[in-house]
Scaffold this motif. Sequence first.
Motif, PDB file in Angstrom:
ATOM      1  N   ARG A 112      46.635  20.307-158.516  1.00  0.00           N
ATOM      2  CA  ARG A 112      47.351  21.583-158.591  1.00  0.00           C
ATOM      3  C   ARG A 112      48.339  21.759-157.447  1.00  0.00           C
ATOM      4  O   ARG A 112      49.461  22.235-157.665  1.00  0.00           O
ATOM      5  N   PHE A 113      47.932  21.384-156.250  1.00  0.00           N
ATOM      6  CA  PHE A 113      48.765  21.676-155.081  1.00  0.00           C
ATOM      7  C   PHE A 113      49.603  20.487-154.611  1.00  0.00           C
ATOM      8  O   PHE A 113      50.407  20.626-153.690  1.00  0.00           O
ATOM      9  N   ALA A 114      49.423  19.348-155.270  1.00  0.00           N
ATOM     10  CA  ALA A 114      50.252  18.163-154.989  1.00  0.00           C
ATOM     11  C   ALA A 114      50.313  17.861-153.500  1.00  0.00           C
ATOM     12  O   ALA A 114      51.385  17.617-152.937  1.00  0.00           O
ATOM     13  N   ILE A 115      49.146  17.875-152.862  1.00  0.00           N
ATOM     14  CA  ILE A 115      49.040  17.580-151.447  1.00  0.00           C
ATOM     15  C   ILE A 115      47.803  16.702-151.242  1.00  0.00           C
ATOM     16  O   ILE A 115      46.801  16.877-151.953  1.00  0.00           O
ATOM     17  N   PRO A 116      47.847  15.721-150.346  1.00  0.00           N
ATOM     18  CA  PRO A 116      46.669  14.880-150.129  1.00  0.00           C
ATOM     19  C   PRO A 116      45.440  15.702-149.765  1.00  0.00           C
ATOM     20  O   PRO A 116      45.524  16.691-149.021  1.00  0.00           O
ATOM     21  N   VAL A 117      44.312  15.277-150.292  1.00  0.00           N
ATOM     22  CA  VAL A 117      43.036  15.958-150.055  1.00  0.00           C
ATOM     23  C   VAL A 117      42.076  15.017-149.331  1.00  0.00           C
ATOM     24  O   VAL A 117      41.901  13.868-149.731  1.00  0.00           O
ATOM     25  N   TRP A 118      41.505  15.502-148.256  1.00  0.00           N
ATOM     26  CA  TRP A 118      40.430  14.809-147.561  1.00  0.00           C
ATOM     27  C   TRP A 118      39.111  15.459-147.947  1.00  0.00           C
ATOM     28  O   TRP A 118      39.046  16.667-148.139  1.00  0.00           O
ATOM     29  N   LYS A 119      38.064  14.654-148.028  1.00  0.00           N
ATOM     30  CA  LYS A 119      36.732  15.230-148.275  1.00  0.00           C
ATOM     31  C   LYS A 119      35.784  14.795-147.166  1.00  0.00           C
ATOM     32  O   LYS A 119      35.578  13.594-146.947  1.00  0.00           O
ATOM     33  N   THR A 127      38.751  29.225-152.040  1.00  0.00           N
ATOM     34  CA  THR A 127      39.162  29.746-153.339  1.00  0.00           C
ATOM     35  C   THR A 127      40.613  29.344-153.592  1.00  0.00           C
ATOM     36  O   THR A 127      41.346  28.968-152.673  1.00  0.00           O
ATOM     37  N   ASP A 128      41.051  29.470-154.839  1.00  0.00           N
ATOM     38  CA  ASP A 128      42.445  29.166-155.140  1.00  0.00           C
ATOM     39  C   ASP A 128      43.382  30.119-154.403  1.00  0.00           C
ATOM     40  O   ASP A 128      44.477  29.720-153.995  1.00  0.00           O
ATOM     41  N   ASP A 129      42.969  31.378-154.217  1.00  0.00           N
ATOM     42  CA  ASP A 129      43.818  32.336-153.507  1.00  0.00           C
ATOM     43  C   ASP A 129      44.072  31.880-152.067  1.00  0.00           C
ATOM     44  O   ASP A 129      45.192  31.993-151.556  1.00  0.00           O
ATOM     45  N   ILE A 171      26.264   7.949-147.656  1.00  0.00           N
ATOM     46  CA  ILE A 171      27.512   7.169-147.653  1.00  0.00           C
ATOM     47  C   ILE A 171      27.765   6.583-149.032  1.00  0.00           C
ATOM     48  O   ILE A 171      28.887   6.618-149.548  1.00  0.00           O
ATOM     49  N   ASP A 172      26.729   6.057-149.648  1.00  0.00           N
ATOM     50  CA  ASP A 172      26.880   5.494-150.989  1.00  0.00           C
ATOM     51  C   ASP A 172      27.324   6.563-151.994  1.00  0.00           C
ATOM     52  O   ASP A 172      28.140   6.299-152.876  1.00  0.00           O
ATOM     53  N   ALA A 173      26.799   7.791-151.828  1.00  0.00           N
ATOM     54  CA  ALA A 173      27.145   8.876-152.752  1.00  0.00           C
ATOM     55  C   ALA A 173      28.609   9.287-152.625  1.00  0.00           C
ATOM     56  O   ALA A 173      29.180   9.852-153.569  1.00  0.00           O
ATOM     57  N   ALA A 174      29.228   8.989-151.475  1.00  0.00           N
ATOM     58  CA  ALA A 174      30.623   9.364-151.265  1.00  0.00           C
ATOM     59  C   ALA A 174      31.555   8.640-152.223  1.00  0.00           C
ATOM     60  O   ALA A 174      32.686   9.086-152.454  1.00  0.00           O
ATOM     61  N   LYS A 175      31.088   7.528-152.802  1.00  0.00           N
ATOM     62  CA  LYS A 175      31.947   6.774-153.712  1.00  0.00           C
ATOM     63  C   LYS A 175      32.313   7.568-154.962  1.00  0.00           C
ATOM     64  O   LYS A 175      33.265   7.243-155.662  1.00  0.00           O
ATOM     65  N   ALA A 176      31.574   8.655-155.201  1.00  0.00           N
ATOM     66  CA  ALA A 176      31.905   9.520-156.335  1.00  0.00           C
ATOM     67  C   ALA A 176      33.271  10.185-156.157  1.00  0.00           C
ATOM     68  O   ALA A 176      33.867  10.656-157.137  1.00  0.00           O
ATOM     69  N   TYR A 177      33.756  10.231-154.919  1.00  0.00           N
ATOM     70  CA  TYR A 177      35.047  10.866-154.649  1.00  0.00           C
ATOM     71  C   TYR A 177      36.219   9.893-154.749  1.00  0.00           C
ATOM     72  O   TYR A 177      37.361  10.294-154.540  1.00  0.00           O
ATOM     73  N   ASN A 178      35.947   8.635-155.061  1.00  0.00           N
ATOM     74  CA  ASN A 178      37.037   7.672-155.255  1.00  0.00           C
ATOM     75  C   ASN A 178      37.959   8.175-156.366  1.00  0.00           C
ATOM     76  O   ASN A 178      37.507   8.485-157.472  1.00  0.00           O
ATOM     77  N   GLY A 179      39.237   8.280-156.048  1.00  0.00           N
ATOM     78  CA  GLY A 179      40.197   8.779-157.023  1.00  0.00           C
ATOM     79  C   GLY A 179      40.355  10.284-157.004  1.00  0.00           C
ATOM     80  O   GLY A 179      41.338  10.811-157.537  1.00  0.00           O
ATOM     81  N   ALA A 180      39.400  10.985-156.397  1.00  0.00           N
ATOM     82  CA  ALA A 180      39.460  12.447-156.317  1.00  0.00           C
ATOM     83  C   ALA A 180      39.965  12.903-154.960  1.00  0.00           C
ATOM     84  O   ALA A 180      40.556  13.978-154.837  1.00  0.00           O
ATOM     85  N   GLU A 192      35.116  16.807-158.863  1.00  0.00           N
ATOM     86  CA  GLU A 192      35.985  17.471-159.840  1.00  0.00           C
ATOM     87  C   GLU A 192      36.842  18.547-159.167  1.00  0.00           C
ATOM     88  O   GLU A 192      38.032  18.691-159.460  1.00  0.00           O
ATOM     89  N   ARG A 193      36.230  19.311-158.260  1.00  0.00           N
ATOM     90  CA  ARG A 193      36.976  20.362-157.554  1.00  0.00           C
ATOM     91  C   ARG A 193      38.020  19.735-156.636  1.00  0.00           C
ATOM     92  O   ARG A 193      39.162  20.206-156.581  1.00  0.00           O
ATOM     93  N   ALA A 194      37.667  18.685-155.937  1.00  0.00           N
ATOM     94  CA  ALA A 194      38.622  18.010-155.062  1.00  0.00           C
ATOM     95  C   ALA A 194      39.814  17.499-155.862  1.00  0.00           C
ATOM     96  O   ALA A 194      40.975  17.658-155.454  1.00  0.00           O
ATOM     97  N   ALA A 195      39.534  16.891-156.998  1.00  0.00           N
ATOM     98  CA  ALA A 195      40.606  16.352-157.840  1.00  0.00           C
ATOM     99  C   ALA A 195      41.502  17.467-158.376  1.00  0.00           C
ATOM    100  O   ALA A 195      42.726  17.313-158.447  1.00  0.00           O
ATOM    101  N   ALA A 196      40.891  18.595-158.738  1.00  0.00           N
ATOM    102  CA  ALA A 196      41.662  19.719-159.268  1.00  0.00           C
ATOM    103  C   ALA A 196      42.597  20.293-158.205  1.00  0.00           C
ATOM    104  O   ALA A 196      43.754  20.638-158.488  1.00  0.00           O
ATOM    105  N   ILE A 197      42.105  20.403-156.976  1.00  0.00           N
ATOM    106  CA  ILE A 197      42.940  20.900-155.878  1.00  0.00           C
ATOM    107  C   ILE A 197      44.097  19.940-155.620  1.00  0.00           C
ATOM    108  O   ILE A 197      45.246  20.353-155.455  1.00  0.00           O
TER     109      ILE A 197
END
Length: 213
Positions: free
Chosen positions: A99-106, A66-68, A116-125, A91-96
């Motif tokens: 907002r928090f200006a910290i690198p995000v791993w997924k 959660t954001d909290d 593996i192919d579906a993971a490409k949806a996280y490119n840029g997020a 979308e949630r990964a990108a928002a985090i």
Amino acid sequence: MSRLAIKICGLSTPETVGAAMRAGATHLGFVHFPKSPRHVEADQLRALAEPVPFHIERVAVLVDPTDDILIELAATNALTALQLHGKESPERAAAIRQRFAIPVWKAISVKTRADIDAAKAYNGAADLLLFDAKTPEGAALPGGMGLRFDWTLLRGVALSAPWGLSGGLGIDNVAEAIRITGAPLVDVSSGVESAPGIKSVDKIMAFCNAASS
């Protein structure tokens, strides 16, 4: 990452944090998820991560936070990345990340090439994709169970984002995993434990040696 990166995940004591650093780990992982035997509270995470030198990354591992929860962890000022290990959407990964200006791993749960192919949806997020074994349906934990997937699925995959390999890695197979996949980062948790949630100093040292040899 110009050289092999090694992440020791699920650390919970100063002794094992120190062992990981001495062994040459480039990333330290701290799990903040109450269902996990590796869970550490925010104040404990801060105490473990704050003394770590600047050149070693400190990663919080979270499951659908959660954001909290994210606000509480961000307030520690001890982290260099957030690893999302749940069902977080791009979308949630990108928002985090924004907002928090910290690198995000997924973390990406893998059973077939389609995962593996579906993971490409996280490119840029997400700043890094971590390929992990898919746990059984209904499992209490999304990772850290010592499961591995078919590493040959990663052969020939073109990824625009940095990535790493997790799931079932251990002292005896990490060199083979790197050879098969060419992974620039390897992530271990249960593979360096003497019991669930109990890291072994000797196993941490041996894993880092095996990965770097």
